[in-house]
Design a protein around this motif. Sequence first.
Motif, PDB file in Angstrom:
ATOM      1  N   ASP A 152       0.836  -1.203   0.000  1.00  0.00           N
ATOM      2  CA  ASP A 152       0.000   0.000   0.000  1.00  0.00           C
ATOM      3  C   ASP A 152       0.870   1.252   0.000  1.00  0.00           C
ATOM      4  N   LEU A 153       1.840   1.304   0.900  1.00  0.00           N
ATOM      5  CA  LEU A 153       2.676   2.494   1.026  1.00  0.00           C
ATOM      6  C   LEU A 153       3.535   2.700  -0.213  1.00  0.00           C
ATOM      7  N   ALA A 154       4.172   1.638  -0.697  1.00  0.00           N
ATOM      8  CA  ALA A 154       5.124   1.772  -1.798  1.00  0.00           C
ATOM      9  C   ALA A 154       4.446   1.955  -3.154  1.00  0.00           C
ATOM     10  N   LEU A 155       3.295   1.337  -3.375  1.00  0.00           N
ATOM     11  CA  LEU A 155       2.633   1.438  -4.668  1.00  0.00           C
ATOM     12  C   LEU A 155       1.786   2.693  -4.807  1.00  0.00           C
ATOM     13  N   SER A 156       1.276   3.213  -3.703  1.00  0.00           N
ATOM     14  CA  SER A 156       0.435   4.413  -3.766  1.00  0.00           C
ATOM     15  C   SER A 156       1.247   5.700  -3.698  1.00  0.00           C
ATOM     16  N   GLY A 157       2.383   5.668  -3.000  1.00  0.00           N
ATOM     17  CA  GLY A 157       3.148   6.889  -2.774  1.00  0.00           C
ATOM     18  C   GLY A 157       2.530   7.806  -1.739  1.00  0.00           C
ATOM     19  N   ARG A 158       1.472   7.351  -1.087  1.00  0.00           N
ATOM     20  CA  ARG A 158       0.779   8.218  -0.125  1.00  0.00           C
ATOM     21  C   ARG A 158       1.593   8.407   1.137  1.00  0.00           C
ATOM     22  N   ALA A 159       1.269   9.462   1.878  1.00  0.00           N
ATOM     23  CA  ALA A 159       1.966   9.759   3.121  1.00  0.00           C
ATOM     24  C   ALA A 159       1.186   9.199   4.314  1.00  0.00           C
ATOM     25  N   LEU A 160       1.916   8.663   5.269  1.00  0.00           N
ATOM     26  CA  LEU A 160       1.351   8.235   6.549  1.00  0.00           C
ATOM     27  C   LEU A 160       1.646   9.282   7.592  1.00  0.00           C
ATOM     28  N   ASP A 161       0.676   9.576   8.442  1.00  0.00           N
ATOM     29  CA  ASP A 161       0.965  10.433   9.585  1.00  0.00           C
ATOM     30  C   ASP A 161       1.532   9.575  10.712  1.00  0.00           C
ATOM     31  N   ALA A 162       1.861  10.209  11.819  1.00  0.00           N
ATOM     32  CA  ALA A 162       2.523   9.489  12.909  1.00  0.00           C
ATOM     33  C   ALA A 162       1.640   8.376  13.474  1.00  0.00           C
ATOM     34  N   ASP A 163       0.341   8.624  13.579  1.00  0.00           N
ATOM     35  CA  ASP A 163      -0.558   7.602  14.120  1.00  0.00           C
ATOM     36  C   ASP A 163      -0.635   6.389  13.195  1.00  0.00           C
ATOM     37  N   ASP A 164      -0.695   6.627  11.866  1.00  0.00           N
ATOM     38  CA  ASP A 164      -0.701   5.515  10.921  1.00  0.00           C
ATOM     39  C   ASP A 164       0.616   4.746  10.985  1.00  0.00           C
ATOM     40  N   ALA A 165       1.721   5.476  11.126  1.00  0.00           N
ATOM     41  CA  ALA A 165       3.023   4.814  11.228  1.00  0.00           C
ATOM     42  C   ALA A 165       3.094   3.938  12.469  1.00  0.00           C
ATOM     43  N   LEU A 166       2.502   4.389  13.562  1.00  0.00           N
ATOM     44  CA  LEU A 166       2.464   3.594  14.788  1.00  0.00           C
ATOM     45  C   LEU A 166       1.585   2.358  14.592  1.00  0.00           C
ATOM     46  N   ARG A 167       0.451   2.533  13.939  1.00  0.00           N
ATOM     47  CA  ARG A 167      -0.472   1.411  13.708  1.00  0.00           C
ATOM     48  C   ARG A 167       0.185   0.314  12.880  1.00  0.00           C
ATOM     49  N   THR A 168       0.946   0.696  11.864  1.00  0.00           N
ATOM     50  CA  THR A 168       1.562  -0.301  10.978  1.00  0.00           C
ATOM     51  C   THR A 168       2.830  -0.912  11.560  1.00  0.00           C
ATOM     52  N   GLY A 169       3.369  -0.312  12.631  1.00  0.00           N
ATOM     53  CA  GLY A 169       4.625  -0.801  13.182  1.00  0.00           C
ATOM     54  C   GLY A 169       5.842  -0.144  12.561  1.00  0.00           C
ATOM     55  N   LEU A 170       5.620   0.862  11.713  1.00  0.00           N
ATOM     56  CA  LEU A 170       6.753   1.583  11.133  1.00  0.00           C
ATOM     57  C   LEU A 170       7.537   2.314  12.215  1.00  0.00           C
ATOM     58  N   VAL A 171       6.843   2.798  13.240  1.00  0.00           N
ATOM     59  CA  VAL A 171       7.501   3.347  14.426  1.00  0.00           C
ATOM     60  C   VAL A 171       6.952   2.635  15.653  1.00  0.00           C
ATOM     61  N   SER A 172       7.727   2.683  16.732  1.00  0.00           N
ATOM     62  CA  SER A 172       7.293   1.994  17.946  1.00  0.00           C
ATOM     63  C   SER A 172       6.678   2.934  18.977  1.00  0.00           C
ATOM     64  N   ARG A 173       6.954   4.234  18.845  1.00  0.00           N
ATOM     65  CA  ARG A 173       6.383   5.208  19.777  1.00  0.00           C
ATOM     66  C   ARG A 173       6.164   6.530  19.050  1.00  0.00           C
ATOM     67  N   VAL A 174       5.180   7.291  19.520  1.00  0.00           N
ATOM     68  CA  VAL A 174       4.967   8.668  19.084  1.00  0.00           C
ATOM     69  C   VAL A 174       4.998   9.533  20.339  1.00  0.00           C
ATOM     70  N   ILE A 175       6.047  10.344  20.463  1.00  0.00           N
ATOM     71  CA  ILE A 175       6.227  11.175  21.644  1.00  0.00           C
ATOM     72  C   ILE A 175       6.793  12.525  21.224  1.00  0.00           C
ATOM     73  N   GLU A 176       6.717  13.498  22.114  1.00  0.00           N
ATOM     74  CA  GLU A 176       7.179  14.843  21.779  1.00  0.00           C
ATOM     75  C   GLU A 176       8.701  14.922  21.631  1.00  0.00           C
ATOM     76  N   GLU A 177       9.441  14.140  22.419  1.00  0.00           N
ATOM     77  CA  GLU A 177      10.902  14.225  22.389  1.00  0.00           C
ATOM     78  C   GLU A 177      11.504  12.831  22.213  1.00  0.00           C
ATOM     79  N   PRO A 178      11.731  12.430  20.967  1.00  0.00           N
ATOM     80  CA  PRO A 178      12.241  11.083  20.718  1.00  0.00           C
ATOM     81  C   PRO A 178      13.594  10.801  21.352  1.00  0.00           C
ATOM     82  N   ARG A 179      14.395  11.822  21.596  1.00  0.00           N
ATOM     83  CA  ARG A 179      15.721  11.577  22.152  1.00  0.00           C
ATOM     84  C   ARG A 179      15.654  10.930  23.532  1.00  0.00           C
TER      85      ARG A 179
END
Length: 236
Positions: A152-179
């Motif tokens: 879906d991501l690679a064939l559509s070229g669409r952008a995911l927001d942070a919540d979608d990235a968290l849902r798919t497992g692309l990121v493990s956390r969404v927080i204000e200060e990743p460091r």
Amino acid sequence: MIETEVEGDVRTVRLGRPERRNALTPAALDDLAAAIDDADETVVYLTGAGSAFCAGADLDAVAELDDENQARDFARRGQRVARTIETAESAVVAGIDGAARGGGVELALACDVRVATPAATFAEPGVTFGLFGAWGGTVRLPEIVGRGDAMDLALSGRALDADDALRTGLVSRVIEEPRTVAAEIAGNDAAAVRAVKRRLRDDADREARERREADAFAKLVVERADDLRARRREEE
């Protein structure tokens, strides 16, 4: 362009070209690999300067690739940087604030942990202008998010927001200060962190798939060289 600073057991490696959304030239790729390879801290924190994480490959550099050998070498160069991240003794944490596009997503995929701010967005837009990400993205993306979401991501070229990235497992956390995640990991026993990374990274060889990826990318670059140059002129 690549800035480094060390605080305790965390080395920050910052992509420092905010006026071009931290797009990476071949020289910058080499410098990034060296900055990662030189690290002996427990954690490397990879981030971008300004309002973006990384726009991926510098399209000016891509437009100058005149034949398939040059384009293949460029793809392989990015793949080597991604493998340097993946095989580093340190744990590598990507702190993603703002846009991650193309090669920026692929470098993040090579990191051990990906943490986003609420402002982060992710896309593989190459397909919209006749290319695709070739720094190991077609290999790592389905491994991390599953084949369905990767398609879906690679064939559509669409952008995911942070919540979608968290849902798919692309990121493990969404927080204000990743460091803070880098600091959290660095607070653990260094030898144990390295041992856990080695065990979790112990997988089958993927170099053959990466070579095929680079070959396909090189063919598209040469076929679309004029379109790439025109696109860069439109963006200026």
